[in-house]
Motif scaffolding. Structure first.
Motif, PDB file in Angstrom:
ATOM      1  N   LEU A  55      20.724  48.823  44.354  1.00  0.00           N
ATOM      2  CA  LEU A  55      21.531  47.608  44.280  1.00  0.00           C
ATOM      3  C   LEU A  55      22.999  47.972  44.468  1.00  0.00           C
ATOM      4  CD1 LEU A  55      19.783  46.037  41.171  1.00  0.00           C
ATOM      5  CD2 LEU A  55      19.490  45.338  43.558  1.00  0.00           C
ATOM      6  N   THR A  56      23.788  47.019  44.964  1.00  0.00           N
ATOM      7  CA  THR A  56      25.190  47.316  45.229  1.00  0.00           C
ATOM      8  C   THR A  56      26.164  46.248  44.738  1.00  0.00           C
ATOM      9  OG1 THR A  56      25.034  46.315  47.418  1.00  0.00           O
ATOM     10  CG2 THR A  56      24.638  48.705  47.269  1.00  0.00           C
ATOM     11  N   SER A  57      25.688  45.142  44.216  1.00  0.00           N
ATOM     12  CA  SER A  57      26.610  44.060  43.862  1.00  0.00           C
ATOM     13  C   SER A  57      27.242  44.262  42.485  1.00  0.00           C
ATOM     14  CB  SER A  57      25.895  42.709  43.893  1.00  0.00           C
ATOM     15  OG  SER A  57      25.024  42.584  42.796  1.00  0.00           O
ATOM     16  N   VAL A  58      28.438  43.735  42.346  1.00  0.00           N
ATOM     17  CA  VAL A  58      29.128  43.755  41.057  1.00  0.00           C
ATOM     18  C   VAL A  58      28.296  42.990  40.028  1.00  0.00           C
ATOM     19  CG1 VAL A  58      31.187  42.930  39.824  1.00  0.00           C
ATOM     20  CG2 VAL A  58      31.432  44.066  42.043  1.00  0.00           C
ATOM     21  N   ALA A  59      27.697  41.876  40.438  1.00  0.00           N
ATOM     22  CA  ALA A  59      26.879  41.073  39.525  1.00  0.00           C
ATOM     23  C   ALA A  59      25.711  41.884  38.959  1.00  0.00           C
ATOM     24  CB  ALA A  59      26.364  39.825  40.234  1.00  0.00           C
ATOM     25  N   SER A  60      25.110  42.733  39.774  1.00  0.00           N
ATOM     26  CA  SER A  60      24.014  43.580  39.292  1.00  0.00           C
ATOM     27  C   SER A  60      24.526  44.580  38.265  1.00  0.00           C
ATOM     28  CB  SER A  60      23.349  44.316  40.450  1.00  0.00           C
ATOM     29  OG  SER A  60      22.707  43.403  41.318  1.00  0.00           O
ATOM     30  N   GLY A  61      25.690  45.152  38.513  1.00  0.00           N
ATOM     31  CA  GLY A  61      26.294  46.071  37.557  1.00  0.00           C
ATOM     32  C   GLY A  61      26.631  45.377  36.253  1.00  0.00           C
ATOM     33  N   GLN A  62      27.105  44.154  36.337  1.00  0.00           N
ATOM     34  CA  GLN A  62      27.412  43.398  35.129  1.00  0.00           C
ATOM     35  C   GLN A  62      26.145  43.041  34.363  1.00  0.00           C
ATOM     36  OE1 GLN A  62      29.821  40.352  36.969  1.00  0.00           O
ATOM     37  NE2 GLN A  62      31.716  41.485  36.563  1.00  0.00           N
ATOM     38  N   LYS A  63      25.036  42.884  35.067  1.00  0.00           N
ATOM     39  CA  LYS A  63      23.755  42.643  34.403  1.00  0.00           C
ATOM     40  C   LYS A  63      23.351  43.884  33.607  1.00  0.00           C
ATOM     41  CE  LYS A  63      18.944  41.334  35.105  1.00  0.00           C
ATOM     42  NZ  LYS A  63      17.939  40.800  36.025  1.00  0.00           N
ATOM     43  N   VAL A  64      23.531  45.068  34.185  1.00  0.00           N
ATOM     44  CA  VAL A  64      23.246  46.311  33.465  1.00  0.00           C
ATOM     45  C   VAL A  64      24.108  46.379  32.212  1.00  0.00           C
ATOM     46  CG1 VAL A  64      23.342  48.832  33.554  1.00  0.00           C
ATOM     47  CG2 VAL A  64      22.592  47.555  35.570  1.00  0.00           C
ATOM     48  N   GLU A  65      25.392  46.093  32.371  1.00  0.00           N
ATOM     49  CA  GLU A  65      26.316  46.119  31.233  1.00  0.00           C
ATOM     50  C   GLU A  65      25.849  45.161  30.140  1.00  0.00           C
ATOM     51  OE1 GLU A  65      31.080  45.465  30.321  1.00  0.00           O
ATOM     52  OE2 GLU A  65      30.174  44.475  32.056  1.00  0.00           O
ATOM     53  N   SER A  66      25.454  43.967  30.527  1.00  0.00           N
ATOM     54  CA  SER A  66      25.005  42.966  29.563  1.00  0.00           C
ATOM     55  C   SER A  66      23.737  43.407  28.835  1.00  0.00           C
ATOM     56  CB  SER A  66      24.762  41.634  30.280  1.00  0.00           C
ATOM     57  OG  SER A  66      24.303  40.669  29.369  1.00  0.00           O
ATOM     58  N   ILE A  67      22.783  43.970  29.551  1.00  0.00           N
ATOM     59  CA  ILE A  67      21.548  44.445  28.924  1.00  0.00           C
ATOM     60  C   ILE A  67      21.878  45.504  27.880  1.00  0.00           C
ATOM     61  CG2 ILE A  67      19.409  45.760  29.302  1.00  0.00           C
ATOM     62  CD1 ILE A  67      19.200  44.295  32.045  1.00  0.00           C
ATOM     63  N   ILE A  68      22.763  46.431  28.232  1.00  0.00           N
ATOM     64  CA  ILE A  68      23.127  47.504  27.306  1.00  0.00           C
ATOM     65  C   ILE A  68      23.862  46.941  26.097  1.00  0.00           C
ATOM     66  CG2 ILE A  68      24.592  49.543  27.003  1.00  0.00           C
ATOM     67  CD1 ILE A  68      23.890  50.254  29.952  1.00  0.00           C
ATOM     68  N   ARG A  69      24.780  46.039  26.316  1.00  0.00           N
ATOM     69  CA  ARG A  69      25.606  45.536  25.218  1.00  0.00           C
ATOM     70  C   ARG A  69      24.878  44.538  24.316  1.00  0.00           C
ATOM     71  NH1 ARG A  69      31.253  46.718  25.265  1.00  0.00           N
ATOM     72  NH2 ARG A  69      31.144  45.601  23.291  1.00  0.00           N
ATOM     73  N   THR A  70      23.917  43.773  24.859  1.00  0.00           N
ATOM     74  CA  THR A  70      23.312  42.704  24.065  1.00  0.00           C
ATOM     75  C   THR A  70      21.838  42.916  23.706  1.00  0.00           C
ATOM     76  OG1 THR A  70      22.697  41.368  26.001  1.00  0.00           O
ATOM     77  CG2 THR A  70      24.899  41.017  25.071  1.00  0.00           C
ATOM     78  N   GLU A  71      21.127  43.770  24.443  1.00  0.00           N
ATOM     79  CA  GLU A  71      19.687  43.921  24.204  1.00  0.00           C
ATOM     80  C   GLU A  71      19.265  45.310  23.754  1.00  0.00           C
ATOM     81  OE1 GLU A  71      17.328  42.426  27.500  1.00  0.00           O
ATOM     82  OE2 GLU A  71      18.942  41.038  28.046  1.00  0.00           O
ATOM     83  N   LEU A  72      20.057  46.314  24.056  1.00  0.00           N
ATOM     84  CA  LEU A  72      19.683  47.696  23.751  1.00  0.00           C
ATOM     85  C   LEU A  72      19.620  47.921  22.243  1.00  0.00           C
ATOM     86  CD1 LEU A  72      19.233  50.566  25.051  1.00  0.00           C
ATOM     87  CD2 LEU A  72      21.657  50.958  24.562  1.00  0.00           C
ATOM     88  N   PRO A  73      18.467  48.362  21.721  1.00  0.00           N
ATOM     89  CA  PRO A  73      18.369  48.649  20.281  1.00  0.00           C
ATOM     90  C   PRO A  73      19.311  49.784  19.882  1.00  0.00           C
ATOM     91  CG  PRO A  73      16.188  48.598  21.307  1.00  0.00           C
ATOM     92  CD  PRO A  73      17.205  48.589  22.417  1.00  0.00           C
ATOM     93  N   SER A  74      19.870  49.702  18.705  1.00  0.00           N
ATOM     94  CA  SER A  74      20.808  50.734  18.237  1.00  0.00           C
ATOM     95  C   SER A  74      20.125  52.087  18.086  1.00  0.00           C
ATOM     96  CB  SER A  74      21.443  50.312  16.921  1.00  0.00           C
ATOM     97  OG  SER A  74      20.464  50.146  15.929  1.00  0.00           O
TER      98      SER A  74
END
Length: 90
Positions: A55-74
């Motif tokens: 993937l190459t879009s900024v939106a895809s990168g922001q999706k990764v960021e969101s998954i890490i920040r909001t869904e990733l278990p501590s």
């Protein structure tokens, strides 16, 4: 693609590197501990996931960021486990 600091949605990252730390982390995700609040580590992880998923879009990168920040278990701490979690929960 190289996801940039200016592409991030969150602005509360630490950008301080300790002596001996290389802000241009390279290699594949491994057992090294990952910090979701360290900007250089977040950029590295976003780039690795985007590369893996071709993937190459900024939106895809922001999706990764969101998954890490909001869904990733501590309890998910290693680079490898974070990488796997993001790809599994895409």
């Amino acid at each position: 693609m190289s996801f940039k600091k200016s592409d991030l949605n969150y602005s509360d990252y630490s950008w301080i590197t300790l002596s001996g730390d290389d802000p241009k982390i390279s290699g594949k995700p491994d057992s090294t501990l990952f910090s979701r609040h360290e900007g250089y580590e977040m950029l590295y992880m976003i780039d690795k996931v985007l590369e893996h998923r071709n993937l190459t879009s900024v939106a895809s990168g922001q999706k990764v960021e969101s998954i890490i920040r909001t869904e990733l278990p501590s309890t998910t701490r290693s680079q490898e486990n974070v990488f796997n979690f993001v790809n599994k929960n895409w």
